[in-house]
Design a protein around this motif. Structure first.
Motif, PDB file in Angstrom:
ATOM      1  N   THR A  72       0.850  -1.193   0.000  1.00 33.28           N
ATOM      2  CA  THR A  72       0.000   0.000   0.000  1.00 33.28           C
ATOM      3  C   THR A  72       0.888   1.246   0.000  1.00 33.28           C
ATOM      4  O   THR A  72       2.076   1.175   0.329  1.00 33.28           O
ATOM      5  CB  THR A  72      -0.918   0.052   1.251  1.00 33.28           C
ATOM      6  N   ARG A  73       0.273   2.379  -0.346  1.00 30.29           N
ATOM      7  CA  ARG A  73       1.020   3.649  -0.407  1.00 30.29           C
ATOM      8  C   ARG A  73       0.202   4.701   0.328  1.00 30.29           C
ATOM      9  O   ARG A  73      -0.928   5.018  -0.063  1.00 30.29           O
ATOM     10  CB  ARG A  73       1.184   4.016  -1.876  1.00 30.29           C
ATOM     11  N   ALA A  74       0.753   5.195   1.437  1.00 33.62           N
ATOM     12  CA  ALA A  74       0.023   6.200   2.225  1.00 33.62           C
ATOM     13  C   ALA A  74       0.534   7.589   1.884  1.00 33.62           C
ATOM     14  O   ALA A  74       1.744   7.823   1.883  1.00 33.62           O
ATOM     15  CB  ALA A  74       0.214   5.932   3.715  1.00 33.62           C
ATOM     16  N   VAL A  75      -0.386   8.489   1.582  1.00 36.66           N
ATOM     17  CA  VAL A  75      -0.003   9.898   1.359  1.00 36.66           C
ATOM     18  C   VAL A  75      -0.960  10.799   2.140  1.00 36.66           C
ATOM     19  O   VAL A  75      -2.111  10.444   2.367  1.00 36.66           O
ATOM     20  CB  VAL A  75      -0.059  10.315  -0.135  1.00 36.66           C
ATOM     21  N   GLY A  76      -0.436  11.938   2.558  1.00 31.53           N
ATOM     22  CA  GLY A  76      -1.285  12.912   3.245  1.00 31.53           C
ATOM     23  C   GLY A  76      -1.077  14.269   2.597  1.00 31.53           C
ATOM     24  O   GLY A  76       0.052  14.650   2.302  1.00 31.53           O
ATOM     25  N   TYR A  77      -2.162  14.975   2.341  1.00 29.36           N
ATOM     26  CA  TYR A  77      -2.021  16.302   1.724  1.00 29.36           C
ATOM     27  C   TYR A  77      -3.127  17.222   2.227  1.00 29.36           C
ATOM     28  O   TYR A  77      -4.113  16.760   2.794  1.00 29.36           O
ATOM     29  CB  TYR A  77      -2.078  16.206   0.186  1.00 29.36           C
ATOM     30  N   GLY A  78      -2.929  18.499   2.036  1.00 28.96           N
ATOM     31  CA  GLY A  78      -4.019  19.433   2.304  1.00 28.96           C
ATOM     32  C   GLY A  78      -3.751  20.481   3.339  1.00 28.96           C
ATOM     33  O   GLY A  78      -2.709  21.135   3.332  1.00 28.96           O
ATOM     34  N   HIS A  79      -4.709  20.573   4.262  1.00 33.36           N
ATOM     35  CA  HIS A  79      -4.847  21.769   5.083  1.00 33.36           C
ATOM     36  C   HIS A  79      -4.065  21.650   6.392  1.00 33.36           C
ATOM     37  O   HIS A  79      -4.664  21.593   7.475  1.00 33.36           O
ATOM     38  CB  HIS A  79      -6.329  22.010   5.345  1.00 33.36           C
ATOM     39  N   LEU A  80      -2.764  21.636   6.297  1.00 37.99           N
ATOM     40  CA  LEU A  80      -1.929  21.437   7.488  1.00 37.99           C
ATOM     41  C   LEU A  80      -2.220  22.492   8.559  1.00 37.99           C
ATOM     42  O   LEU A  80      -2.250  22.190   9.756  1.00 37.99           O
ATOM     43  CB  LEU A  80      -0.440  21.477   7.100  1.00 37.99           C
ATOM     44  N   GLY A  81      -2.446  23.718   8.103  1.00 38.47           N
ATOM     45  CA  GLY A  81      -2.683  24.811   9.052  1.00 38.47           C
ATOM     46  C   GLY A  81      -3.923  24.603   9.897  1.00 38.47           C
ATOM     47  O   GLY A  81      -4.054  25.178  10.976  1.00 38.47           O
ATOM     48  N   ASP A  82      -4.863  23.781   9.426  1.00 41.83           N
ATOM     49  CA  ASP A  82      -6.086  23.520  10.191  1.00 41.83           C
ATOM     50  C   ASP A  82      -5.994  22.194  10.943  1.00 41.83           C
ATOM     51  O   ASP A  82      -6.989  21.742  11.524  1.00 41.83           O
ATOM     52  CB  ASP A  82      -7.310  23.428   9.259  1.00 41.83           C
ATOM     53  N   GLY A  83      -4.850  21.520  10.873  1.00 43.00           N
ATOM     54  CA  GLY A  83      -4.756  20.187  11.485  1.00 43.00           C
ATOM     55  C   GLY A  83      -5.599  19.178  10.733  1.00 43.00           C
ATOM     56  O   GLY A  83      -5.994  18.145  11.280  1.00 43.00           O
ATOM     57  N   ASN A  84      -5.866  19.446   9.458  1.00 43.41           N
ATOM     58  CA  ASN A  84      -6.740  18.579   8.646  1.00 43.41           C
ATOM     59  C   ASN A  84      -5.983  18.114   7.401  1.00 43.41           C
ATOM     60  O   ASN A  84      -5.688  18.896   6.509  1.00 43.41           O
ATOM     61  CB  ASN A  84      -7.994  19.363   8.268  1.00 43.41           C
ATOM     62  N   ILE A  85      -5.666  16.817   7.430  1.00 46.45           N
ATOM     63  CA  ILE A  85      -4.943  16.248   6.295  1.00 46.45           C
ATOM     64  C   ILE A  85      -5.835  15.192   5.647  1.00 46.45           C
ATOM     65  O   ILE A  85      -6.562  14.473   6.327  1.00 46.45           O
ATOM     66  CB  ILE A  85      -3.626  15.598   6.810  1.00 46.45           C
ATOM     67  N   HIS A  86      -5.766  15.126   4.320  1.00 45.46           N
ATOM     68  CA  HIS A  86      -6.459  14.042   3.622  1.00 45.46           C
ATOM     69  C   HIS A  86      -5.469  12.890   3.508  1.00 45.46           C
ATOM     70  O   HIS A  86      -4.470  12.981   2.787  1.00 45.46           O
ATOM     71  CB  HIS A  86      -6.951  14.526   2.261  1.00 45.46           C
TER      72      HIS A  86
END
Ligand code: FAD
Ligand code: MLT
Ligand code: ZN
Length: 483
Positions: free
Chosen positions: A378-392
């Motif tokens: 599997t391949r895990a990635v996280g992206y998005g709204h780091l400033g809000d503590g909200n990652i996809h």
């Protein structure tokens, strides 16, 4: 079709006229699958009311005939909330004909619009008056005001302006018995009991159908600077965010992170797109800084100085400032295309999660390591709204996995593990996309029992027959779906 259904549809046709009722299955079909292509349902018909009165009459008829209703805006939601179940008993009710901007009040800085107004259209209407609607997201070309309110959407300007709840001043909604709740008039102060409009924000169509809203606008910006910075790790990205907050204050409007594998997916997905920086960087930060008219001069120099200091501190390995509006938009296109590019890449489990902001970098490292170790390939990635503590946090399937089979077995187990971890870290399994049908069973499994009791009590008080969007967000009896 049985007699009762025939009778219902005949009565509905009398309310909506032929333009407002679609029963041809070929024409309804495109609206029966969600954006991710994970859920496909069936519907009795597609209702397209043009006014609040038509919505109210439709709901009354449905209540009388006990026909469930699934409200739908732009169908850009990520949790299957606007997709009916497979029974074919529900009426799909789209707000797409209710797309009028009723008023933009320049001096009060407010816009009142019908629920079906598309976000991009609202942006343009505000801009035409020298104002701005301060919420945006990648689905802006289809997401509607009603959908944004019903999911309490976030997006890429939350850092400075807050989520959708912060933009809503007034609401009009049709209740499950057909009554119209009119709280459209914006009052800055009003303490006549509970703030009832708040109930509908984030309720995902389960408590009422939003027909119109009054929304907050802010002054147009005089200038913006958009930067793309390469950074070594997610911890460094967080340090860079703190550095930018200290150096730029309120002018910092957006701070989004994109790891290199997601940027590669976007570059493969958009053949004309170009990477902003030479070489590859483990993480990339997209930074938007804006200036109000009185602070416009010197913005670019200020951002350059802040980024130069970040380079000196070892927070940034390379950075570039967009030199034109077209280039700034191109940077944003890269960020806003991550979801579509990841979707095109193949099967994946998506987790729309938040943890306390300062813990997100460590969470991301631990969750990625744990998932990839337990499920090789599997391949895990996280992206998005780091400033809000909200990652996809997306976990891609191993090469060659068959989508439905993988999602239903290994994928489900992965989601449970991620949600368990998030819960242990004091976070949320739904930071912005809502529960829908995707996370209903997981919410039941993991929610604080008192919170779940309250959710059910509110649902039972407003919609005891569960006619509005059944099987989404909360069910009065525990759902039979396995998490
Ligand atoms: P739909 O998908 O049609 O419906 C969503 C939910 O709201 C359903 O439960 C539906 O029943 C209910 N609903 C819709 N209209 C009404 C109404 N009038 N009354 C009552 N209930 C209603 N979301 C974010 O929060 N942040 C992001 O950054 C973000 N980025 C995105 C990027 C892309 C490329 C895409 C495709 C989507 C993104 N989204 C994001 C998700 C999506 O755009 C939002 O959830 C949006 O609010 C959904 O609006 P919609 O009109 O499409 O709603
Ligand atoms: C985003 O921020 O791009 C979205 O909310 C969509 C996603 O979760 O993929
Ligand atoms: Zn998002």
């Amino acid at each position: 079709m049985d007699l009762a259904t025939d009778q219902f549809l005949a009565e509905l046709l009398a309310v909506l006229s032929p333009r407002g009722l679609v029963t041809d299955t070929d024409l309804v079909a495109p609206w029966l699958t969600d954006w991710r292509g994970r859920f496909t349902g069936k519907a009795l018909a597609l209702a397209l009311p043009a006014t609040t009165a038509e919505v109210a009459e439709t709901v009354r008829l449905c209540a009388h005939h006990r026909v469930p209703i699934v409200p739908q805006g732009g169908n850009s939601g990520m949790s299957g909330g606007a997709t009916p179940d497979a029974s074919g008993h529900a009426l799909l009710l789209s707000t797409r004909r209710m797309n009028a901007i009723l008023r933009v009040d320049q001096s009060a800085r407010e816009a009142t619009c019908e629920a079906g107004v598309v976000l991009q259209t609202l942006h343009e209407a505000a801009e035409a008056q020298g104002l701005r609607f301060p919420l945006t997201l990648g689905g802006k070309g289809s997401a509607t005001v009603g959908g944004l309110i019903s999911t309490n959407a976030g997006g890429t300007q939350v850092l400075r302006h807050g989520v959708m709840r912060a933009q809503v001043l007034g609401i009009e909604a049709v209740l499950p018995d057909g009554q119209v709740f009119n709280a459209l008039t914006p009052l800055r102060k009003d303490n006549r009991g509970f703030d009832l409009k708040q109930l509908f924000i984030g309720s995902e169509g389960t408590l009422g159908i939003i027909t119109a809203a009054t929304l907050r606008l802010v002054p147009a910006i005089a200038d913006r600077v958009v930067a793309w910075a390469g950074v070594q790790s997610i911890q460094t990205a967080r340090a860079l965010l703190l550095h930018c907050e200290a150096g730029l204050g309120d002018a910092l409007e957006g701070f989004e992170v994109v790891p290199q594998p997601c940027l590669d997916s976007v570059l493969a997905y958009l053949p004309d797109a170009r990477a902003p920086l030479a070489g590859s960087h483990p993480w990339n930060a997209l930074i938007e800084v804006v200036a109000d008219p009185q602070h416009a001069s010197g913005l670019r120099e200020q951002v350059e100085a802040v980024l130069a200091a970040a380079v000196d501190k070892g927070l940034v390995t390379d950075a570039v400032l967009a030199t034109s509006e077209a280039q700034a938009d191109a940077f944003w296109t890269l960020r806003e295309s991550v979801s579509a590019a990841e979707r095109a890449r193949g099967p994946a489990m998506q987790h729309d999660i938040s943890v306390p902001v300062e813990r997100m970098p460590d969470f991301l490292v631990e969750a990625s390591r744990a998932v990839e170790a337990q499920w090789p390939g599997t391949r895990a990635v996280g992206y998005g709204h780091l400033g809000d503590g909200n990652i996809h946090f997306h976990v891609g399937a191993p090469a060659g996995a068959e989508r439905a089979q993988w999602e239903g077995s290994e994928g489900k187990a992965i989601s449970r593990m991620v949600h368990d971890l998030v819960t242990r870290w004091g976070g949320s399994i739904s930071a912005e996309h809502g529960i829908g049908q995707l996370k209903l069973a997981e919410l039941e499994r993991l929610a604080d029992p008192v919170a779940l009791h309250l959710l059910r009590a509110v649902k039972a008080a407003l919609d005891p027959e569960e006619l509005l969007n059944p099987g989404k967000l909360v069910a009065l009896a525990p759902s039979s779906a396995t998490p």
